[in-house]
Write an enzyme that holds these catalytic residues in place. Structure first.
Site, PDB file in Angstrom:
ATOM      1  N   CYS A  12     125.689  83.622  82.064  1.00 31.00           N
ATOM      2  CA  CYS A  12     125.310  82.448  81.386  1.00 31.00           C
ATOM      3  C   CYS A  12     125.097  83.126  79.774  1.00 31.00           C
ATOM      4  O   CYS A  12     125.081  84.322  79.539  1.00 31.00           O
ATOM      5  CB  CYS A  12     124.239  81.731  81.705  1.00 31.00           C
ATOM      6  SG  CYS A  12     122.789  82.914  81.582  1.00 31.00           S
ATOM      7  N   HIS A  42     120.604  91.394  87.893  1.00 27.63           N
ATOM      8  CA  HIS A  42     120.380  91.797  89.353  1.00 27.63           C
ATOM      9  C   HIS A  42     121.633  92.697  89.820  1.00 27.63           C
ATOM     10  O   HIS A  42     122.264  92.060  90.586  1.00 27.63           O
ATOM     11  CB  HIS A  42     120.204  90.757  89.974  1.00 27.63           C
ATOM     12  CG  HIS A  42     118.934  89.898  89.441  1.00 27.63           C
ATOM     13  ND1 HIS A  42     117.665  90.284  89.549  1.00 27.63           N
ATOM     14  CD2 HIS A  42     118.884  88.485  88.904  1.00 27.63           C
ATOM     15  CE1 HIS A  42     116.805  89.268  89.010  1.00 27.63           C
ATOM     16  NE2 HIS A  42     117.470  88.352  88.520  1.00 27.63           N
ATOM     17  N   CYS A  97     115.920  83.784  75.914  1.00 31.62           N
ATOM     18  CA  CYS A  97     117.085  82.999  75.969  1.00 31.62           C
ATOM     19  C   CYS A  97     116.299  81.678  74.874  1.00 31.62           C
ATOM     20  O   CYS A  97     115.119  81.556  75.243  1.00 31.62           O
ATOM     21  CB  CYS A  97     117.529  82.510  77.276  1.00 31.62           C
ATOM     22  SG  CYS A  97     118.732  80.970  77.023  1.00 31.62           S
ATOM     23  N   HIS A 125     108.158  84.171  89.568  1.00 29.79           N
ATOM     24  CA  HIS A 125     109.280  84.360  88.954  1.00 29.79           C
ATOM     25  C   HIS A 125     108.885  84.708  87.402  1.00 29.79           C
ATOM     26  O   HIS A 125     107.967  84.124  86.985  1.00 29.79           O
ATOM     27  CB  HIS A 125     110.233  83.543  89.092  1.00 29.79           C
ATOM     28  CG  HIS A 125     111.474  83.155  88.273  1.00 29.79           C
ATOM     29  ND1 HIS A 125     111.946  83.310  86.909  1.00 29.79           N
ATOM     30  CD2 HIS A 125     112.876  83.679  88.794  1.00 29.79           C
ATOM     31  CE1 HIS A 125     112.967  83.997  86.560  1.00 29.79           C
ATOM     32  NE2 HIS A 125     113.679  84.082  87.841  1.00 29.79           N
ATOM     33  N   GLU A 127     110.169  84.222  84.423  1.00 35.64           N
ATOM     34  CA  GLU A 127     110.217  83.086  83.580  1.00 35.64           C
ATOM     35  C   GLU A 127     108.726  82.005  83.914  1.00 35.64           C
ATOM     36  O   GLU A 127     108.122  81.913  82.880  1.00 35.64           O
ATOM     37  CB  GLU A 127     111.561  82.310  83.846  1.00 35.64           C
ATOM     38  CG  GLU A 127     111.553  81.059  82.652  1.00 35.64           C
ATOM     39  CD  GLU A 127     112.788  80.198  83.131  1.00 35.64           C
ATOM     40  OE1 GLU A 127     113.690  80.826  83.518  1.00 35.64           O
ATOM     41  OE2 GLU A 127     112.673  79.125  82.755  1.00 35.64           O
ATOM     42  N   THR A 163     114.028  76.765  84.165  1.00 29.81           N
ATOM     43  CA  THR A 163     115.379  76.308  83.728  1.00 29.81           C
ATOM     44  C   THR A 163     116.516  76.517  84.577  1.00 29.81           C
ATOM     45  O   THR A 163     117.608  75.983  84.304  1.00 29.81           O
ATOM     46  CB  THR A 163     115.624  77.257  82.479  1.00 29.81           C
ATOM     47  OG1 THR A 163     115.683  78.920  82.710  1.00 29.81           O
ATOM     48  CG2 THR A 163     114.994  77.139  81.140  1.00 29.81           C
ATOM     49  N   CYS A 191     118.173  73.962  82.340  1.00 30.41           N
ATOM     50  CA  CYS A 191     119.194  74.352  81.281  1.00 30.41           C
ATOM     51  C   CYS A 191     120.683  73.695  81.881  1.00 30.41           C
ATOM     52  O   CYS A 191     120.857  73.554  83.060  1.00 30.41           O
ATOM     53  CB  CYS A 191     119.371  75.772  81.323  1.00 30.41           C
ATOM     54  SG  CYS A 191     120.817  76.696  80.772  1.00 30.41           S
ATOM     55  N   SER A 219     117.859  87.244  92.822  1.00 28.85           N
ATOM     56  CA  SER A 219     118.182  86.140  91.771  1.00 28.85           C
ATOM     57  C   SER A 219     117.837  84.680  92.067  1.00 28.85           C
ATOM     58  O   SER A 219     118.420  84.435  93.059  1.00 28.85           O
ATOM     59  CB  SER A 219     119.829  86.507  91.242  1.00 28.85           C
ATOM     60  OG  SER A 219     120.145  85.192  90.795  1.00 28.85           O
ATOM     61  N   SER A 263     123.519  85.997  86.326  1.00 25.59           N
ATOM     62  CA  SER A 263     123.727  87.488  85.889  1.00 25.59           C
ATOM     63  C   SER A 263     124.619  88.405  86.831  1.00 25.59           C
ATOM     64  O   SER A 263     124.438  89.396  87.138  1.00 25.59           O
ATOM     65  CB  SER A 263     122.438  87.948  86.071  1.00 25.59           C
ATOM     66  OG  SER A 263     121.851  87.941  87.347  1.00 25.59           O
TER      67      SER A 263
HETATM   68 FE1  F3S Z   1     120.785  81.290  81.174  1.00 28.61          FE
HETATM   69 FE2  F3S Z   1     119.455  80.456  79.235  1.00 28.61          FE
HETATM   70 FE3  F3S Z   1     120.118  79.048  80.844  1.00 28.61          FE
HETATM   71  S1  F3S Z   1     119.147  82.385  80.528  1.00 28.61           S
HETATM   72  S2  F3S Z   1     120.397  79.941  82.695  1.00 28.61           S
HETATM   73  S3  F3S Z   1     121.522  79.881  79.251  1.00 28.61           S
HETATM   74  S4  F3S Z   1     118.001  79.036  80.088  1.00 28.61           S
END
Ligand code: F3S
Length: 568
Positions: A12, A42, A97, A125, A127, A163, A191, A219, A263
């Site tokens: 992403c 990962h 991010c 996690h 985040e 997210t 997200c 992940s 990832s």
């Molecule tokens: Fe990736 Fe950022 Fe969305 S890390 S999954 S673009 S919140």
């Protein structure tokens, strides 16, 4: 077996950005060592590779010493961790991010406004840990809607989500919260990349017999994809690499859908797709024993690229109006490209180790033949060029010294740093242009408009070829920290530049046809075919990286063949 690859599979924007920041930090002169706070992606091979390039993973403050530099991950870090890193006199690069940073800001604002902040996420996690820290004691993690009532309390409530959580589950929790008497604010912080990825797997599931999710076991977003795949009722498989695919699982299946976590490097997904395509029922040319290995070997052993160079030389000769196809010149070109590319592969061995470890044994076994073959080819090309023209010998020596000097400098003197921006791609373009057009220019007396136009056409085609290869390899280049046009300009601008150069090449070809009174539209086949394959790849119709590599040079074979059989 047919394979449907999800358009959203792979890195992403947040992961790409974090990688670019690590890459940039690695190219700066850090007094100490360079660390990422937790593994960047990962993938064990990538983490090992980065360690070999002195980019280590810090799991704790004890791993770090003053003077070191730390790049945070896209998941973000708690403010107190950042403060502690700064107190330790470390240089900190924040690769959080922007979408995660937005959630952190929301959490902090509402916590300070007196809200109890509920975070729908995975306990532990990275985040979620950072979000809890931003809530400054007013946050609580909930894993499902059943935990909502206990967590909600009496006061004001703000609900957000990690997210990468499942949007449907978040909606169910939101609905339940709306029915409670609390003063509540619900902010959907999932997200859009997660939304799209999860929606797409559900869409693909309708048209396939089974689903394969590619990504690391630790992940979170990959796990969510796998859970969704299972919920569709279709057989679902979660693999980290192609080696984990079991052929018996896919017996009797016709079509399989493939997606990957945020990832997961594209080359891992590409290997999964290639392996799946060879499984199941139905005839495929590539299932004939050894056909795929031979085709793969032909491409990987650089015979294919060398042949494409020879074909481009034959085309350049035709564009110049030379009467024959010049087999000796084409042979010099073939031997030279084969030699230089093979020497380059031997120096740049890390790329293969990282991108396709399963092929290492195959290449290890032929490596001891390939290097001597490369040096013999180089010698033969030099001897033949001297036979053609002593000036051509000097050009080849210049190109060979330039190419190997560049490699040597990269590998040993500059320790991975580029002599100048995009030096690799410049070296590649100069090499291709030089070896495919200069030998034929030697056969003309003088340098006129036709010579200039042909030189420019070959130069632009070589540059577009370099850009397309850089686009193909952008993820591995990013991780291997190679300097490429695409990493400098970005993917979108590079694609635009490639398209623009193809249009210019078509225009120059038209001009050349006018100057030479040639009226064959066949001369436009190369830019059109390159454009066509580029679009196929953009629309993910070309899924395998080997096929992609073949498609980039295929137009040169088509045009070379036209020239050989006298169509142009
Ligand atoms: Fe990736 Fe950022 Fe969305 S890390 S999954 S673009 S919140």
């Amino acid at each position: 077996m047919k394979v449907k690859l999800a358009e959203t599979a792979g890195f992403c924007a947040g992961v790409k950005r974090a990688m670019d920041l690590v890459l940039r930090s690695a190219q700066e002169n850090v007094p100490g060592r360079l660390f990422t706070w937790g593994p960047l992606i990962h993938n064990p091979q990538v983490v090992d590779f980065l360690a070999s390039r002195r980019i280590f993973v810090a799991e704790d403050f004890e791993d770090l010493s003053p003077g070191d530099a730390v790049v945070t991950r896209s998941h973000g870090i708690p403010p107190e961790v950042r403060d502690r890193l700064k107190e330790m006199e470390l240089s900190v690069c924040d690769a959080t991010c922007p979408k995660v940073a937005r959630v952190q800001a929301i959490v902090r604002k509402h916590a300070r406004d007196g809200y109890r902040v509920l975070i729908f996420g995975d306990e532990g996690h990275a985040e979620v840990n950072a979000l809890l820290a931003f809530a400054e004691g007013a946050g609580e993690v909930i894993a499902s809607e059943d935990e909502l009532e206990n967590a909600v309390g009496d006061g004001k409530v703000c609900l957000v989500a990690q997210t990468t959580k499942n949007p449907d589950q978040f909606e169910a929790i939101s609905e339940r919260l709306r029915n409670l008497p609390n003063d509540s604010i619900i902010i959907d912080t999932i997200c859009d990349a997660t939304y799209n990825r999860q929606r797409e797997i559900l869409r693909i599931a309708k048209d396939v017999d089974a689903l394969v999710v590619v990504g690391g076991r630790n992940s979170g977003n990959t796990r969510r994809l796998f859970e969704l795949a299972e919920e569709t009722g279709k057989p679902a498989f979660w693999v980290e690499t192609a080696d984990e695919l079991v052929p018996e699982d896919f017996e009797g299946l016709d079509t399989v859908g493939v997606t990957a976590g945020a990832s997961t490097p594209h080359w891992i997904t590409s290997r999964v797709v290639e392996k799946l395509e060879l499984m199941g029922e139905g005839f495929s040319l590539r299932k004939i024993p050894y056909i795929k290995t031979i085709a793969y070997g032909f491409v990987q052993a650089n015979f294919y690229a060398a042949g494409a160079g020879a074909m481009l030389l034959i085309l350049a000769a035709r564009l110049l109006g030379l009467p024959n196809i010049m087999p000796l010149h084409a042979l010099v070109c073939f031997l030279f490209i084969f030699a230089i590319y093979t020497i380059r592969s031997s120096v740049d061995w890390q790329g293969l180790v990282l991108m396709d470890p399963s092929k290492i044994h195959f290449f290890e076994s032929i490596r001891r033949f390939m290097l001597p073959a490369a040096f013999i080819s180089l010698l033969c090309s030099l001897v033949l060029s001297a036979y053609i023209d002593i000036g051509l010998l000097l050009v080849l020596i210049f190109l060979a010294v330039g190419a190997t000097g560049y490699l040597y400098g990269k590998r040993y003197i500059l320790r991975g740093k580029s002599p100048f921006p995009v030096s690799r791609d410049v070296a590649e373009t100069v090499l291709w242009t030089g070896i495919t057009v200069i030998p034929v220019l030697f056969t003309r007396s003088g340098f006129d408009t036709v010579s200039l136009l042909v030189l420019l056409i070959v130069l632009f085609l070589s540059l577009v070829r370099t850009i397309l290869n850089s686009l193909k390899d952008v993820e591995s280049d990013r991780i291997l920290m190679r300097d490429s046009i695409v990493l400098l300009l970005g993917e979108r601008l590079s694609r635009t530049a490639g398209m623009f150069l193809l249009a210019v090449t078509a225009g120059l070809t038209g001009w050349l046809c006018l100057v030479r009174n040639l009226y064959s539209p066949l001369f436009l086949v190369i830019p059109l075919l390159m454009f066509f394959f580029h679009i196929l790849h953009l629309s993910r119709m070309i899924k395998s990286s080997t096929i992609h590599e073949i498609s980039i040079d295929f137009p040169f074979y088509v045009m070379g063949l036209f020239a050989v059989i006298g169509l142009i």
